[in-house]
Design a protein around this motif. Structure first.
Motif, PDB file in Angstrom:
ATOM      1  N   SER A 133      96.565  25.932  36.805  1.00 41.16           N
ATOM      2  CA  SER A 133      95.743  26.170  35.617  1.00 41.16           C
ATOM      3  C   SER A 133      94.410  26.788  36.008  1.00 41.16           C
ATOM      4  O   SER A 133      93.919  27.732  35.355  1.00 41.16           O
ATOM      5  CB  SER A 133      95.516  24.852  34.867  1.00 41.16           C
ATOM      6  OG  SER A 133      94.620  25.042  33.787  1.00 41.16           O
ATOM      7  N   LEU A 134      93.812  26.270  37.080  1.00 44.34           N
ATOM      8  CA  LEU A 134      92.544  26.806  37.561  1.00 44.34           C
ATOM      9  C   LEU A 134      92.718  28.244  38.049  1.00 44.34           C
ATOM     10  O   LEU A 134      91.874  29.110  37.804  1.00 44.34           O
ATOM     11  CB  LEU A 134      92.009  25.921  38.694  1.00 44.34           C
ATOM     12  CG  LEU A 134      90.488  25.869  38.872  1.00 44.34           C
ATOM     13  CD1 LEU A 134      89.838  25.260  37.646  1.00 44.34           C
ATOM     14  CD2 LEU A 134      90.129  25.065  40.107  1.00 44.34           C
ATOM     15  N   ARG A 135      93.816  28.495  38.750  1.00 44.02           N
ATOM     16  CA  ARG A 135      94.109  29.854  39.234  1.00 44.02           C
ATOM     17  C   ARG A 135      94.237  30.828  38.057  1.00 44.02           C
ATOM     18  O   ARG A 135      93.676  31.924  38.069  1.00 44.02           O
ATOM     19  CB  ARG A 135      95.402  29.851  40.044  1.00 44.02           C
ATOM     20  CG  ARG A 135      95.759  31.234  40.587  1.00 44.02           C
ATOM     21  CD  ARG A 135      97.189  31.301  41.090  1.00 44.02           C
ATOM     22  NE  ARG A 135      97.424  32.599  41.681  1.00 44.02           N
ATOM     23  CZ  ARG A 135      97.713  33.699  40.991  1.00 44.02           C
ATOM     24  NH1 ARG A 135      97.786  33.631  39.667  1.00 44.02           N
ATOM     25  NH2 ARG A 135      97.911  34.846  41.607  1.00 44.02           N
ATOM     26  N   LYS A 136      94.983  30.409  37.043  1.00 44.95           N
ATOM     27  CA  LYS A 136      95.190  31.272  35.877  1.00 44.95           C
ATOM     28  C   LYS A 136      93.873  31.579  35.183  1.00 44.95           C
ATOM     29  O   LYS A 136      93.617  32.713  34.756  1.00 44.95           O
ATOM     30  CB  LYS A 136      96.157  30.597  34.905  1.00 44.95           C
ATOM     31  CG  LYS A 136      96.501  31.448  33.697  1.00 44.95           C
ATOM     32  CD  LYS A 136      97.525  30.746  32.816  1.00 44.95           C
ATOM     33  CE  LYS A 136      97.878  31.606  31.606  1.00 44.95           C
ATOM     34  NZ  LYS A 136      98.876  30.932  30.733  1.00 44.95           N
ATOM     35  N   GLU A 137      93.002  30.567  35.078  1.00 45.43           N
ATOM     36  CA  GLU A 137      91.699  30.766  34.443  1.00 45.43           C
ATOM     37  C   GLU A 137      90.854  31.778  35.221  1.00 45.43           C
ATOM     38  O   GLU A 137      90.202  32.644  34.631  1.00 45.43           O
ATOM     39  CB  GLU A 137      90.966  29.438  34.337  1.00 45.43           C
ATOM     40  CG  GLU A 137      89.667  29.503  33.553  1.00 45.43           C
ATOM     41  CD  GLU A 137      89.007  28.150  33.402  1.00 45.43           C
ATOM     42  OE1 GLU A 137      87.828  28.121  32.989  1.00 45.43           O
ATOM     43  OE2 GLU A 137      89.653  27.127  33.701  1.00 45.43           O
ATOM     44  N   ALA A 142      88.738  37.469  35.750  1.00 43.08           N
ATOM     45  CA  ALA A 142      88.656  38.729  36.489  1.00 43.08           C
ATOM     46  C   ALA A 142      89.196  39.880  35.659  1.00 43.08           C
ATOM     47  O   ALA A 142      88.633  40.988  35.655  1.00 43.08           O
ATOM     48  CB  ALA A 142      89.416  38.611  37.805  1.00 43.08           C
ATOM     49  N   LEU A 143      90.286  39.644  34.934  1.00 45.24           N
ATOM     50  CA  LEU A 143      90.861  40.691  34.080  1.00 45.24           C
ATOM     51  C   LEU A 143      89.913  41.055  32.948  1.00 45.24           C
ATOM     52  O   LEU A 143      89.757  42.231  32.607  1.00 45.24           O
ATOM     53  CB  LEU A 143      92.214  40.230  33.520  1.00 45.24           C
ATOM     54  CG  LEU A 143      93.337  39.984  34.533  1.00 45.24           C
ATOM     55  CD1 LEU A 143      94.599  39.508  33.833  1.00 45.24           C
ATOM     56  CD2 LEU A 143      93.618  41.251  35.343  1.00 45.24           C
ATOM     57  N   LYS A 144      89.261  40.054  32.359  1.00 44.87           N
ATOM     58  CA  LYS A 144      88.289  40.329  31.296  1.00 44.87           C
ATOM     59  C   LYS A 144      87.090  41.107  31.819  1.00 44.87           C
ATOM     60  O   LYS A 144      86.454  41.852  31.064  1.00 44.87           O
ATOM     61  CB  LYS A 144      87.820  39.004  30.668  1.00 44.87           C
ATOM     62  CG  LYS A 144      88.863  38.323  29.799  1.00 44.87           C
ATOM     63  CD  LYS A 144      88.320  37.036  29.201  1.00 44.87           C
ATOM     64  CE  LYS A 144      89.357  36.350  28.333  1.00 44.87           C
ATOM     65  NZ  LYS A 144      88.855  35.070  27.751  1.00 44.87           N
ATOM     66  N   SER A 145      86.777  40.932  33.108  1.00 46.32           N
ATOM     67  CA  SER A 145      85.656  41.658  33.716  1.00 46.32           C
ATOM     68  C   SER A 145      86.021  43.074  34.106  1.00 46.32           C
ATOM     69  O   SER A 145      85.181  43.813  34.611  1.00 46.32           O
ATOM     70  CB  SER A 145      85.148  40.896  34.953  1.00 46.32           C
ATOM     71  OG  SER A 145      84.684  39.606  34.593  1.00 46.32           O
ATOM     72  N   VAL A 170      89.533  37.912  43.099  1.00 44.45           N
ATOM     73  CA  VAL A 170      88.863  39.160  43.476  1.00 44.45           C
ATOM     74  C   VAL A 170      89.801  40.323  43.172  1.00 44.45           C
ATOM     75  O   VAL A 170      90.969  40.306  43.558  1.00 44.45           O
ATOM     76  CB  VAL A 170      88.492  39.166  44.977  1.00 44.45           C
ATOM     77  CG1 VAL A 170      87.811  40.475  45.345  1.00 44.45           C
ATOM     78  CG2 VAL A 170      87.588  37.989  45.311  1.00 44.45           C
ATOM     79  N   GLY A 171      89.274  41.332  42.477  1.00 45.09           N
ATOM     80  CA  GLY A 171      90.088  42.504  42.148  1.00 45.09           C
ATOM     81  C   GLY A 171      89.240  43.752  42.060  1.00 45.09           C
ATOM     82  O   GLY A 171      88.016  43.702  42.157  1.00 45.09           O
ATOM     83  N   SER A 172      89.922  44.877  41.860  1.00 43.06           N
ATOM     84  CA  SER A 172      89.253  46.170  41.769  1.00 43.06           C
ATOM     85  C   SER A 172      89.262  46.665  40.337  1.00 43.06           C
ATOM     86  O   SER A 172      90.225  46.465  39.597  1.00 43.06           O
ATOM     87  CB  SER A 172      89.952  47.203  42.659  1.00 43.06           C
ATOM     88  OG  SER A 172      90.013  46.761  43.987  1.00 43.06           O
TER      89      SER A 172
END
Length: 317
Positions: A133-137, A142-145, A170-172
């Motif tokens: 659940s924490l991972r999904k949050e 990150a996707l919203k950012s 972390v993502g690009s």
């Protein structure tokens, strides 16, 4: 520094910072004559003085991220990077490259194109559901950012001593995803890319260890000689490339397990039992990296009790 690097031949003609080498040598010669030293000697003094201020910062970052120094590659961006990066890399004994169109690239801008979101909770004896659940949050933040879904990797940090569970995604952003438009490389091209990654290390053998639909994992053996070449030991280098040829993970002296998701739970438990170390501070379990689909996630601890992450429940959808 630009004049000195050009005079000593560190800047290639195709680099933005390239200048007439003869003029640079003549200018440096004036200083060398004044100091009563050779042109190369004075040039090295100047470059060494500059590297002395840069290298400690890089080494602190290497230590902070726990990266073996032989796996480091410095990438230059910005108009003047070719005057700095090669000499720093040479001094540190690591690989380097100057980015394509580097004169238009701002390293700060490239860093800003990375999205990093962290979710932290205080949880006593976290369950698999708590962790996922924490991972999904964290991923959703990150996707919203603005991060691209296929670029997001997650690190799970479980501190049992303080009852803290932390998920960092972390993502690009889309500005760094031009590579996603490139076609996938075949296994021959990926092996060439892996060989180039190990070009600065004396690798005795390089073999593809695991080939999946999203990643290729390679293992390179390096023989290290001790005092007077009598004592010998082997280092095992591991490299994970995605199908675009991008390096996703590099590890030293690791152990790779390849298994279907449904049986990984038992494999992981046996592996943790085998590699868990015990000292006065309690149990110390090794870092675990999970490659599933297109993601490379990390589970690690600095605690006394073991995490109960079950990989067979991990992103099975």
């Amino acid at each position: 520094m630009t004049c000195v690097s050009n005079a000593l031949g560190y800047v290639d003609p195709n680099h933005y910072a390239y200048a007439n080498q003869e003029i640079a040598i003549a200018a440096l010669g004036v200083l060398a004559h004044y100091m009563g030293k050779s042109i190369e000697g004075v040039g090295r003094m100047v470059l060494d003085a500059i590297v002395k201020h840069i290298e400690p910062t890089i080494r602190r970052m290497i230590d902070e991220y726990g990266i073996p120094v032989e796996h480091v590659e410095l990438t230059g961006g910005g108009g003047g990077c070719a005057t700095v990066v090669p000499i720093v890399a040479q001094t540190m004994g690591v690989r380097h490259k100057i980015a394509r169109n580097h004169q238009y690239i701002s390293p700060i801008g490239a860093a800003l194109a990375m999205v990093r979101d962290t979710v932290e909770r205080t949880i006593i004896n976290p369950t698999n559901e708590d962790i996922m659940s924490l991972r999904k949050e964290a991923v959703n933040l990150a996707l919203k950012s603005g991060a691209q879904k296929e670029s997001v990797d997650v690190t799970i940090d479980i501190d049992s001593e303080k009852n803290i569970v932390r998920a960092t995604a972390v993502g690009s952003t889309d500005t760094k995803q031009g590579q996603s438009m490139k076609p996938d490389l075949n296994n021959v091209d990926l092996l060439e890319r892996a060989t180039d990654n190990f070009s600065h290390i004396h690798i005795t053998s390089l073999d593809p260890l695991t080939l999946t639909s999203h990643f290729n994992v390679y293992k390179g053996d390096e023989e290290v000689h001790g005092i007077k070449k009598v004592l010998r030991r082997q280092k095992k280098h591991f490299l994970v490339l995605d199908k675009k040829g991008t390096t996703r993970l590099r590890l030293l002296n690791a152990e790779i397990k390849d298994a279907p998701n449904r049986i990984m739970q038992g494999e992981l438990k046996q592996w943790l039992d085998l590699h868990t170390k015990y000292d006065v501070g309690g149990e110390k379990t090794p870092d675990v990296y999970v490659l599933i689909w297109e993601s490379c996630d990390r589970f690690y601890r600095h605690t006394k009790r073991r995490s109960n992450v079950e990989v067979n429940q991990y992103r099975t959808h």
